[in-house]
Design an enzyme around this catalytic site. Sequence first.
Site, PDB file in Angstrom:
ATOM      1  N   ILE A 284       0.853  -1.186   0.000  1.00 26.93           N
ATOM      2  CA  ILE A 284       0.000   0.000   0.000  1.00 26.93           C
ATOM      3  C   ILE A 284       0.888   1.234   0.000  1.00 26.93           C
ATOM      4  O   ILE A 284       1.751   1.390   0.865  1.00 26.93           O
ATOM      5  CB  ILE A 284      -0.928   0.016   1.230  1.00 26.93           C
ATOM      6  CG1 ILE A 284      -1.825  -1.236   1.262  1.00 26.93           C
ATOM      7  CG2 ILE A 284      -1.773   1.290   1.242  1.00 26.93           C
ATOM      8  CD1 ILE A 284      -2.825  -1.334   0.143  1.00 26.93           C
ATOM      9  N   LYS A 285       0.653   2.104  -0.977  1.00 28.18           N
ATOM     10  CA  LYS A 285       1.452   3.341  -1.070  1.00 28.18           C
ATOM     11  C   LYS A 285       0.814   4.431  -0.212  1.00 28.18           C
ATOM     12  O   LYS A 285      -0.367   4.747  -0.380  1.00 28.18           O
ATOM     13  CB  LYS A 285       1.552   3.806  -2.523  1.00 28.18           C
ATOM     14  CG  LYS A 285       2.426   2.921  -3.384  1.00 28.18           C
ATOM     15  CD  LYS A 285       2.434   3.371  -4.832  1.00 28.18           C
ATOM     16  CE  LYS A 285       3.424   4.493  -5.081  1.00 28.18           C
ATOM     17  NZ  LYS A 285       3.560   4.777  -6.538  1.00 28.18           N
ATOM     18  N   ILE A 286       1.612   4.982   0.682  1.00 28.68           N
ATOM     19  CA  ILE A 286       1.172   6.072   1.563  1.00 28.68           C
ATOM     20  C   ILE A 286       2.177   7.204   1.443  1.00 28.68           C
ATOM     21  O   ILE A 286       3.381   6.976   1.555  1.00 28.68           O
ATOM     22  CB  ILE A 286       1.080   5.603   3.030  1.00 28.68           C
ATOM     23  CG1 ILE A 286       0.051   4.478   3.181  1.00 28.68           C
ATOM     24  CG2 ILE A 286       0.717   6.771   3.950  1.00 28.68           C
ATOM     25  CD1 ILE A 286      -0.025   3.885   4.581  1.00 28.68           C
TER      26      ILE A 286
END
Length: 951
Positions: free
Chosen positions: A147-149
């Site tokens: 998951i890209k944050i």
Amino acid sequence: MTASHSKGANPVQALASVQQSPWLDFIRRSFVEDGSLARLVAEDDVRGVTSNPAIFQKAMGEGTEYDAQMTSILAHEIVSPGTLYEKLAVHDIQKAAHVLAPVYKATDAKDGFVSLEVSPYLARDEKGTAHEAARLWADVAEPNLMIKIPATPESIPAIRQTLAAGINVNVTLIFALSAYKAVVEAWLSGLEDLHKKGGDLSRVASVASFFVSRIDGKIDAEIDRRIQAGDKDAKALAAVRGKVAIANAKLAYVYWQDVIQTPRWKALEAAGAQPQRLLWASTGTKDKAYSDVLYVDSLIGPHTVNTVPPATLDAFRDHGTVAETLTTGVDEARHVLAEAERLGLNLEGVTNILLDEGVTSFEQAFDTLLGSVAAKQTALLGNKLTSTKAALPADLDAAVQKGLEEWRKVGTIRKLWAKDASVWTNGPEAKWLKWLDIVDDRMTHLAELESFQADVKARGFKQVLLMGMGGSSLGPEVLAETFGKHEGFGHLYVLDSTDPQQVATYAKKIDPAHTLFIVASKSGGTLEPNIMLAYFHDLAQKALGEKAGSHFVAITDPGSKLEAHAKKSGFWKIFAGEPEIGGRFSVLSNFGLVPAAASGIALKPFLEDALRGVRAADASVPPAENPAVLLGTIMGVAATQFGRDKLTVIATPQIADFGAWMEQLVAESTGKHGKGIIPIDDETLGGPKRYGADRLFVYLRLAPEHRHEQDEAVSTLIEAGQPVVTITLHTTRQIAQEFFRWELATAVAGAFLGIDPFDQPDVEASKIETRKLTDAYNTTGSLPAETPFAEFGPFAFFADKKNAAALKGDSAEAVLKAHFDRVKTGDYVGLLAYIERDTATREWIQHTRLKIRDAKTIATAAEFGPRFLHSTGQAYKGGPDSGVFLQITADDAHDLPVPGANYSFGVVKAAQARGDFDVLAERGRRALRVHIRGELKAGLAALAQAIHAAV
């Protein structure tokens, strides 16, 4: 893109020898499904894939490769464009994850990842980011998902929470060393939190994506500017050109090397944790002066990742050099950064700007992506959605586009859906927004409504009489007029008047022994429905005795006086209103759906159509593609910037009653504090010369197989330069979509006007004045005396002192002429008739209003009291001072008592008319009241003649 087919290792493959993993910054369905990605994995040893909104936009916004899945989803579900995008993206991410699963397994969960970004809109929202990360992780359900944050200060705590939940994280948009240090702290803390909970650290991977080339892009532009300007440090500036980004990255790697030697990391490593690798992102070369593989060649080192776009991967395969460069030249890197600081290149400031620009850039890409998906969804749904076509003059169109772009940039539609009162006045607006969710809510209670409908049919009622005012009556009236009578169900009648003749007319239409009575009142304390209830309950008791209550249904907010009365009187059912929905926004709540059920309308298809309207106007739909935001922006901009505040509704006959509901919604919501949009309903269309420059036309068109008679007239208006918005419905049931669209559009218009669209201060003022008069009647047995300032034949004229002084004349025509002579350009005339609303009086008021319109070239409103008091009355009193009002009252041919009260219906109506006029006068409005004595038909004919002569 091509993969190497030679036996020997190409430079991409050779990166494994220095423990760097090449990832691909690209995804597209066809690329995954045709085996291209698998070939890169097999032949180039590509070990991961990253995506972002810009990449998905290119994939989904072009071509037709997603059409089949879109069509399949839309055939079975009613979804928003945001949800549709996510379903498509999740499918692609899952497919890519399957291709990379062998890599994930072979590297023992160190590589083989596919990255999916949380919504860029949440970049500054800690809780929202953490929630979305967990949701996407569950939706994709693949162990090799990352998951890209983004590394915004607000999202750093969400990174820790997400890792602590055992979710792989790709931290993106890192530009500054200080930000990277905060990311490392969040990573270590997240793993420690997970370890304390007994989680498996070995399966939690993370990368920290350091963006490279964008730094040089900013710094080099400043260097070039200063050299060109003859800066004294030109030579020193030239010496660091193209070197700052790589130097910054090398020192980040030095920091990483120090971190993995700390006792803190060693303890986590001993527990099975993986290191968080640095990932070099933004490694495509933008400046043609540099090598196209500069940011790959220069950043090769152990335990790192380089994610490259396809063109850079091809270039590196062709002529890249594999050598451990990341650990060399560290002192030179320090010197470069020291020089950058000495020369005032402000790396810290640049990285702050780049973070903001990165967030904005991803938001813009996401807007474009969702706009593409929304447009495609609209095209695929075709006639399942109503359609909109705006023909606007160039200057108005440009201003509307500017307004839409401002809403997009600020994300206002998302704020509105998040129930953020700052969209309007930062007042109490947030507590009146439950209508946004009511269709979903009612869908979950569909069985209850359908059960009621079945019971109504089984009991065989021959008529259904709804008693209510304003929002409680106008929505059901649209349903009754649009859908008519249904087989097996009683005819739905809607009574919203205190006129004794009208009450008597409705009493004659029904058989009390076979009628279902519905009394609808949000507050349960509104005068009109309460006295209607008293009258018809008395009739029912005479016909049914003690069983009368079993023929009554109440719709009211919980805890109201009506609820208590209904329980005490043994009503058959009590349906709850939603306290956080104002009456005029209540048509898709029980206030509209209970009468719909009772009259036999098929509820599931109706609600599904409403839901399509909700989804089409969802927070995920950018303003330019959002039909409700578009309409509301046109309304708001036309009124505030162009003086086009007379919203004129034209409609095909089958759906014409929609205008009466819409005018209440718009007038009561926007007309206050001297501002407002004045709706003009049912004003028969004339030629272009009949209209001034204060009009905005909306043409509600039911799509036929042939052209409507209005089509040609509307085309003529457009040719004459009048702004026209044409809304096409493909079935009458799509009125449900328009209910929601207009509610949201009105809220949007209210934001442009800078008012609270959910209060109605001047309606309350009229109620107060009416109550004073009815209280006086209860005390004395008569209304306070009043004296006309002029009398001619059947007419008595009344006005306050200020108006009366301006209206001297020796005949009715002279008084009326003096009154209408006060009309100026941009004004409108309101005919406010407190008489029975039937076919004859409606024809009379139409004929009269058109005579005034054509003589004065102004907008006209034709209203019946007291129903308009809960509708346009708010705008007449609280809106712009552009109304010239003629109130018409008359002797009642017959009166009716109100059971249990001292006063009659005629007294109430008279009190309402006088209370209404008193508030108009108190607001300084140009108002005149004419009272017709004697027989109404003859009086109206004489009044029409006098008005014709006067104008």
